[in-house]
Design a protein around this motif. Sequence first.
Motif, PDB file in Angstrom:
ATOM      1  N   SER A 138      49.380  39.541  44.816  1.00 37.01           N
ATOM      2  CA  SER A 138      48.174  39.142  44.084  1.00 37.01           C
ATOM      3  C   SER A 138      46.947  39.182  44.979  1.00 37.01           C
ATOM      4  O   SER A 138      45.861  39.593  44.549  1.00 37.01           O
ATOM      5  N   GLY A 139      47.105  38.742  46.227  1.00 36.35           N
ATOM      6  CA  GLY A 139      45.980  38.793  47.147  1.00 36.35           C
ATOM      7  C   GLY A 139      45.500  40.211  47.390  1.00 36.35           C
ATOM      8  O   GLY A 139      44.294  40.484  47.408  1.00 36.35           O
ATOM      9  N   VAL A 140      46.436  41.108  47.566  1.00 39.52           N
ATOM     10  CA  VAL A 140      46.080  42.522  47.761  1.00 39.52           C
ATOM     11  C   VAL A 140      45.404  43.073  46.511  1.00 39.52           C
ATOM     12  O   VAL A 140      44.398  43.795  46.592  1.00 39.52           O
ATOM     13  N   LEU A 141      45.924  42.730  45.339  1.00 38.90           N
ATOM     14  CA  LEU A 141      45.338  43.207  44.086  1.00 38.90           C
ATOM     15  C   LEU A 141      43.919  42.662  43.885  1.00 38.90           C
ATOM     16  O   LEU A 141      43.041  43.382  43.398  1.00 38.90           O
ATOM     17  N   LEU A 142      43.692  41.414  44.257  1.00 38.88           N
ATOM     18  CA  LEU A 142      42.357  40.836  44.113  1.00 38.88           C
ATOM     19  C   LEU A 142      41.346  41.621  44.940  1.00 38.88           C
ATOM     20  O   LEU A 142      40.236  41.914  44.478  1.00 38.88           O
ATOM     21  N   ALA A 143      41.727  41.945  46.163  1.00 38.09           N
ATOM     22  CA  ALA A 143      40.808  42.696  47.017  1.00 38.09           C
ATOM     23  C   ALA A 143      40.568  44.100  46.467  1.00 38.09           C
ATOM     24  O   ALA A 143      39.422  44.567  46.379  1.00 38.09           O
ATOM     25  N   ILE A 144      41.631  44.774  46.048  1.00 42.59           N
ATOM     26  CA  ILE A 144      41.498  46.147  45.570  1.00 42.59           C
ATOM     27  C   ILE A 144      40.715  46.206  44.269  1.00 42.59           C
ATOM     28  O   ILE A 144      39.844  47.077  44.089  1.00 42.59           O
ATOM     29  N   CYS A 145      41.005  45.315  43.359  1.00 39.97           N
ATOM     30  CA  CYS A 145      40.357  45.366  42.040  1.00 39.97           C
ATOM     31  C   CYS A 145      38.856  45.107  42.104  1.00 39.97           C
ATOM     32  O   CYS A 145      38.126  45.476  41.182  1.00 39.97           O
ATOM     33  N   PHE A 146      38.389  44.465  43.183  1.00 42.43           N
ATOM     34  CA  PHE A 146      36.959  44.201  43.302  1.00 42.43           C
ATOM     35  C   PHE A 146      36.286  45.138  44.305  1.00 42.43           C
ATOM     36  O   PHE A 146      35.142  44.890  44.700  1.00 42.43           O
ATOM     37  N   PHE A 147      36.973  46.204  44.677  1.00 44.05           N
ATOM     38  CA  PHE A 147      36.388  47.201  45.571  1.00 44.05           C
ATOM     39  C   PHE A 147      35.120  47.781  44.938  1.00 44.05           C
ATOM     40  O   PHE A 147      35.084  48.076  43.749  1.00 44.05           O
ATOM     41  N   ARG A 148      34.082  47.896  45.741  1.00 41.91           N
ATOM     42  CA  ARG A 148      32.777  48.392  45.301  1.00 41.91           C
ATOM     43  C   ARG A 148      32.065  47.462  44.330  1.00 41.91           C
ATOM     44  O   ARG A 148      31.279  47.894  43.508  1.00 41.91           O
ATOM     45  N   THR A 149      32.379  46.168  44.403  1.00 37.86           N
ATOM     46  CA  THR A 149      31.630  45.165  43.645  1.00 37.86           C
ATOM     47  C   THR A 149      31.161  44.100  44.635  1.00 37.86           C
ATOM     48  O   THR A 149      31.661  44.005  45.767  1.00 37.86           O
ATOM     49  N   TRP A 150      30.225  43.255  44.188  1.00 36.35           N
ATOM     50  CA  TRP A 150      29.699  42.217  45.077  1.00 36.35           C
ATOM     51  C   TRP A 150      30.740  41.161  45.412  1.00 36.35           C
ATOM     52  O   TRP A 150      30.595  40.413  46.385  1.00 36.35           O
ATOM     53  N   MET A 151      31.830  41.094  44.623  1.00 39.46           N
ATOM     54  CA  MET A 151      32.858  40.083  44.865  1.00 39.46           C
ATOM     55  C   MET A 151      33.961  40.558  45.802  1.00 39.46           C
ATOM     56  O   MET A 151      34.917  39.814  46.062  1.00 39.46           O
ATOM     57  N   PHE A 152      33.843  41.767  46.311  1.00 38.24           N
ATOM     58  CA  PHE A 152      34.910  42.311  47.162  1.00 38.24           C
ATOM     59  C   PHE A 152      35.129  41.439  48.403  1.00 38.24           C
ATOM     60  O   PHE A 152      36.268  41.071  48.715  1.00 38.24           O
ATOM     61  N   TRP A 153      34.063  41.105  49.103  1.00 34.87           N
ATOM     62  CA  TRP A 153      34.230  40.351  50.346  1.00 34.87           C
ATOM     63  C   TRP A 153      34.680  38.913  50.103  1.00 34.87           C
ATOM     64  O   TRP A 153      35.576  38.419  50.797  1.00 34.87           O
ATOM     65  N   PRO A 154      34.102  38.189  49.123  1.00 37.67           N
ATOM     66  CA  PRO A 154      34.636  36.843  48.856  1.00 37.67           C
ATOM     67  C   PRO A 154      36.108  36.864  48.450  1.00 37.67           C
ATOM     68  O   PRO A 154      36.894  36.021  48.916  1.00 37.67           O
ATOM     69  N   MET A 155      36.500  37.821  47.605  1.00 34.92           N
ATOM     70  CA  MET A 155      37.893  37.908  47.185  1.00 34.92           C
ATOM     71  C   MET A 155      38.796  38.306  48.351  1.00 34.92           C
ATOM     72  O   MET A 155      39.922  37.812  48.475  1.00 34.92           O
ATOM     73  N   SER A 156      38.307  39.186  49.199  1.00 39.46           N
ATOM     74  CA  SER A 156      39.106  39.609  50.357  1.00 39.46           C
ATOM     75  C   SER A 156      39.310  38.449  51.320  1.00 39.46           C
ATOM     76  O   SER A 156      40.415  38.253  51.860  1.00 39.46           O
ATOM     77  N   LEU A 157      38.249  37.662  51.549  1.00 37.61           N
ATOM     78  CA  LEU A 157      38.365  36.509  52.446  1.00 37.61           C
ATOM     79  C   LEU A 157      39.362  35.502  51.882  1.00 37.61           C
ATOM     80  O   LEU A 157      40.233  34.992  52.622  1.00 37.61           O
ATOM     81  N   TYR A 158      39.240  35.198  50.583  1.00 38.28           N
ATOM     82  CA  TYR A 158      40.205  34.284  49.971  1.00 38.28           C
ATOM     83  C   TYR A 158      41.623  34.834  50.102  1.00 38.28           C
ATOM     84  O   TYR A 158      42.559  34.087  50.432  1.00 38.28           O
ATOM     85  N   SER A 159      41.795  36.117  49.857  1.00 38.66           N
ATOM     86  CA  SER A 159      43.128  36.715  49.874  1.00 38.66           C
ATOM     87  C   SER A 159      43.750  36.637  51.261  1.00 38.66           C
ATOM     88  O   SER A 159      44.953  36.361  51.405  1.00 38.66           O
ATOM     89  N   ILE A 160      42.945  36.858  52.297  1.00 42.42           N
ATOM     90  CA  ILE A 160      43.466  36.776  53.666  1.00 42.42           C
ATOM     91  C   ILE A 160      43.967  35.364  53.958  1.00 42.42           C
ATOM     92  O   ILE A 160      45.065  35.171  54.506  1.00 42.42           O
ATOM     93  N   ILE A 161      43.165  34.369  53.583  1.00 47.51           N
ATOM     94  CA  ILE A 161      43.560  32.979  53.820  1.00 47.51           C
ATOM     95  C   ILE A 161      44.806  32.626  53.006  1.00 47.51           C
ATOM     96  O   ILE A 161      45.748  32.001  53.504  1.00 47.51           O
ATOM     97  N   MET A 162      44.822  33.051  51.745  1.00 45.32           N
ATOM     98  CA  MET A 162      45.948  32.732  50.876  1.00 45.32           C
ATOM     99  C   MET A 162      47.238  33.400  51.360  1.00 45.32           C
ATOM    100  O   MET A 162      48.313  32.788  51.372  1.00 45.32           O
ATOM    101  N   ILE A 163      47.140  34.663  51.780  1.00 50.31           N
ATOM    102  CA  ILE A 163      48.330  35.364  52.280  1.00 50.31           C
ATOM    103  C   ILE A 163      48.836  34.695  53.559  1.00 50.31           C
ATOM    104  O   ILE A 163      50.050  34.588  53.786  1.00 50.31           O
ATOM    105  N   ALA A 164      47.893  34.210  54.392  1.00 55.11           N
ATOM    106  CA  ALA A 164      48.290  33.501  55.614  1.00 55.11           C
ATOM    107  C   ALA A 164      49.052  32.226  55.306  1.00 55.11           C
ATOM    108  O   ALA A 164      49.820  31.726  56.141  1.00 55.11           O
ATOM    109  N   SER A 165      48.868  31.686  54.107  1.00 54.69           N
ATOM    110  CA  SER A 165      49.552  30.444  53.732  1.00 54.69           C
ATOM    111  C   SER A 165      50.982  30.680  53.252  1.00 54.69           C
ATOM    112  O   SER A 165      51.783  29.735  53.211  1.00 54.69           O
TER     113      SER A 165
END
Length: 323
Positions: A244-271
Amino acid sequence: MPLLITSKWLWLSVFAILVVNLVAFWATRATLSFVGLGLYVKLALTFGGFWICMLKVSQRGKIRSPLVPKLQAFCEGMLFMCCISVVIPPLNHLTMMIPFPFQDVLLAGWDESLGFNWVAYFEWVHGRPMLISLLDQAYVWLSMVGLMGMTALIFSGDWLRTRFYMDVFFYTAVICVLVGALFPAMAAVDRYVLDPSIYTNFPEPPGVYHIPYFEMLRDPQVSVLISPVGLPGLVTFPSYHTASGVLLAICFFRTWMFWPMSLYSIIMIASTPVFGGHYFVDIFAGALFAIAAVVLLAKRPHYRDVFGAKPIKLKSLDNPELA
């Protein structure tokens, strides 16, 4: 066009899973409980009713506000989320009743062969109380972040990307459930942490919430009562949180939410190794499954422009292939 962000095939897939679940309840010792289901029924009826109202308003064309199709899409998405929330968790638990042997030895062996030290990571996290709180919150907030992502895509008006989002998350979840049934595991915390009480920085032992459910499902002498609501995920390999974390980052590629979603996904995957009890190989498998789902789905003709720089507006969904 009645459906904006879901397709008839998506709804047929949900219905197929429902049928499989009902057959499994009939054929096994599992019993269906309706406790807590009332809230989801009320939500489904509410969003379904609003969806019909928005559809009628849109079809009559008396209100031409761009907000109308967005509200219609939001109600459609929430109705779909209510439905999958009560069909996929029971599928996960019912498939875990199949007596495939636990694969902890195999998964731990893969970790060791790749050079990963799970215990060292667990103790590193335990030594950082502020990090524990952050990782814990990131892990439990996945569903809410997923809903926020859907809502953001809907109100951005990027219909094709929103439909892709709904498709790829649903099918990835189903694949993870089915593959996970082949690789059941008590998970890493149960294997490596012999005395959870010594790790006092954790408010409660992490990564073991699923064990009572596994014990119930695997004990032939115990009757199994499954409510579609509030069931924890039981899949260890592959990690659906990671997917899900990977999908969140990919699905928001080329949108303004890409970096916030990617940051959340990195933290969530680390958990996930700690709070999900996952082996590291589960994380790599979850990421690979997510990427594979994106690649396969993006190859479909009507998704070829899904990651374009410009959003695909409503008029582009007149393509009957998307119906």
